[in-house]
Design an enzyme around this catalytic site. Structure first.
Site, PDB file in Angstrom:
ATOM      1  N   CYS A 293       0.821  -1.214   0.000  1.00  0.00           N
ATOM      2  CA  CYS A 293       0.000   0.000   0.000  1.00  0.00           C
ATOM      3  C   CYS A 293       0.853   1.262   0.000  1.00  0.00           C
ATOM      4  CB  CYS A 293      -0.956  -0.006   1.183  1.00  0.00           C
ATOM      5  SG  CYS A 293      -0.148  -0.139   2.797  1.00  0.00           S
TER       6      CYS A 293
ATOM      7  N   HIS B  87      -2.408   0.969   7.139  1.00  0.00           N
ATOM      8  CA  HIS B  87      -2.641   1.009   5.692  1.00  0.00           C
ATOM      9  C   HIS B  87      -2.432   2.423   5.170  1.00  0.00           C
ATOM     10  CE1 HIS B  87      -4.219  -0.143   1.834  1.00  0.00           C
ATOM     11  NE2 HIS B  87      -5.274   0.634   1.927  1.00  0.00           N
TER      12      HIS B  87
ATOM     13  N   ASN C 285      -8.167   4.861  -2.380  1.00  0.00           N
ATOM     14  CA  ASN C 285      -7.605   3.605  -1.899  1.00  0.00           C
ATOM     15  C   ASN C 285      -6.961   2.823  -3.042  1.00  0.00           C
ATOM     16  OD1 ASN C 285      -6.953   1.630  -0.059  1.00  0.00           O
ATOM     17  ND2 ASN C 285      -9.039   0.949   0.314  1.00  0.00           N
TER      18      ASN C 285
END
Length: 459
Positions: free
Chosen positions: A88, A382, A404
């Site tokens: 991520c 994250h 995202n």
């Protein structure tokens, strides 16, 4: 046996053992606290037949009260998907840059090769681990640093400084130049094998050092291990290019070509001129430590010559004002948070009131952010891109939006909306250009960093 009986009697007489154990009196008191009134029976009937506690705790009162509209939003386009990997931080770092690249080359869409950079990230982390084995060879196996490093020699995780280190050394390439593979999309099996080889190599290096071998001999062994690591990576990910040709079609339908580029040349061409740790600052909200101080997490990098994870600790009020200014300036930001907390996957909304576990269980679970960090109940998990903010009539933020990297099917078309209260509790890191920081924060940048251990709870 007589000695133990005597000690037991003394403890019992003094009341110490009685206070430590759960005896019949204490157990009866505990049992008596569970009163089966009608409401308790109803909840017990539900929970013993439905394992989904989260859904049963969904707070009806907040449903429909948060929309996905924003007064200020950075111009972004397209959603990426990191699949079953921990990359991520890499996706987020690159996603911040993608809009400017699409504008530069007049593209409808664009993505980087995360596989290319992932190859070098794992390779460089392996070298760093082995060098750490050499430098700590004289410490015992149960030394805290040695234990921590052997526990997980390398992994997918990281923060923004790791992207910067790799980009500066190896450059970047477009997705088409080195596409994803089954193992870049699903990294667990490959990483497990790499760690197995690194543990063996690290142990061998320590044994060689114990036998009196010199540092040059240990580094010969290191290169031998790195050859095996390179082989694993090349077999699973393919070999990264040293030069490439990239053909693309722009918005006008014209086919164009960049020929004989090196990844380093492409990186310099697409990266802002002032893109450096001197200008782009990682700021953190860590209430366990003093604000307006700089902290440096020891050894948190991926290349030997690279920069560590260094952050300026600021109160949320300062971070929010800087973030709003950045969004108004059309500059998205790298952020990281504890995304799993109070996240409604169906609606794509994060709100600390989304799930009412207190009412469901009849128990007070509340802890402040400081307590959650220190007890490991919460931490940054994250990375995502901060792209939008909505404000009230006084200009105060009410909600925010993430871009995202879980694909367009996750959340609200790939985006996540979070309330301003959720920002306070679960946002940890933001990478932002220093021109958006307040005067007090800018002055704090001149301090010498406070060094934190590699196993610090913020890691």
């Amino acid at each position: 046996m007589k000695l133990y009986t005597t000690l037991f009697s003394l403890l019992l007489a003094g009341g110490t053992l009685c206070a430590q154990t759960v005896g019949e009196k204490e157990l009866n008191d505990i049992k008596g606290s569970f009163r089966k009134d009608a409401a308790t029976k109803a909840i017990q009937n539900v929970l013993t037949n439905d394992k989904d506690i989260r859904s049963n705790a969904l707070n009806r009162e907040v449903q429909g009260k948060t929309d996905h509209y924003f007064k200020y939003r950075v111009k972004v386009n397209g959603i990426t998907d990191q699949k079953s990997s921990g990359r991520c931080w890499m996706f987020t770092s690159m996603n911040v840059l993608r809009p400017s690249i699409m504008k530069k080359y007049n593209l409808t869409n664009f993505d980087f090769s995360h596989n290319y950079l992932y190859f070098w990230d794992m390779f460089e982390k392996s070298n760093l681990f082995l060098e750490n084995m050499i430098s700590t060879a004289g410490k015992p196996m149960d030394d805290r640093d040695v234990y921590y490093m052997f526990q997980s020699p390398v992994g997918d995780g990281g923060v923004w400084n790791l992207y910067y280190n790799l980009g500066e050394k190896y450059g970047v390439v477009p997705k088409e130049v080195m596409p994803e593979t089954a193992h870049s999309n699903n990294t667990n099996a490959m990483v497990s094998l790499i760690n197995e080889r690194l543990r063996k190599g690290g142990y061998t290096i320590r044994e060689m050092a114990a036998q009196g071998k010199k540092a040059k001999d240990l580094r010969v062994e290191k290169i031998s291990v790195l050859k095996d690591i390179y082989r694993i990576l090349a077999l699973c990910l393919g070999e990264p290019p040293t030069t490439f040709t990239w053909r693309y079609k722009d918005k006008n339908g014209d086919i164009k070509e960049l020929a004989n580029y090196t990844p380093q040349q492409f990186y310099k061409e697409i990266t802002p001129a002032d893109y450096s740790p001197e200008n782009y600052i990682m700021i953190m909200n860590d209430p366990t430590r003093e604000y307006y101080k700089i902290y440096d997490i020891q050894n948190y990098r991926n290349t030997i010559e690279g920069i560590n994870w260094v952050y300026l600790n600021l109160p949320n009020e300062d971070i929010k004002q800087a973030a709003i200014a950045s969004i108004k300036g059309n500059e998205a930001m790298y952020t990281s948070s504890d995304v799993g907390k109070f996240f409604n996957r169906e609606t794509g909304i994060l709100d600390p009131e989304m799930y009412d576990y207190n009412s469901l269980m009849g128990i007070d679970f509340s802890m402040d952010k400081k307590a959650r960090i220190l007890t490991r109940q919460s931490g940054s998990a994250h990375a995502m891109v901060l792209v939008a903010v909505d404000v009230d009539e006084n200009g105060n933020p009410t909600k925010w939006e993430f871009e995202n990297s879980w694909g367009p099917q996750a959340g609200h078309n790939g985006y996540l909306t979070f309330t301003d209260k959720w920002f306070d509790e679960y946002i940890f890191r933001v990478v932002i250009h220093k021109k958006y920081l307040g005067e007090k924060a800018l002055k704090a940048l001149n301090q010498k960093p406070i060094l934190l251990p590699m196993w610090d709870y913020m890691n």
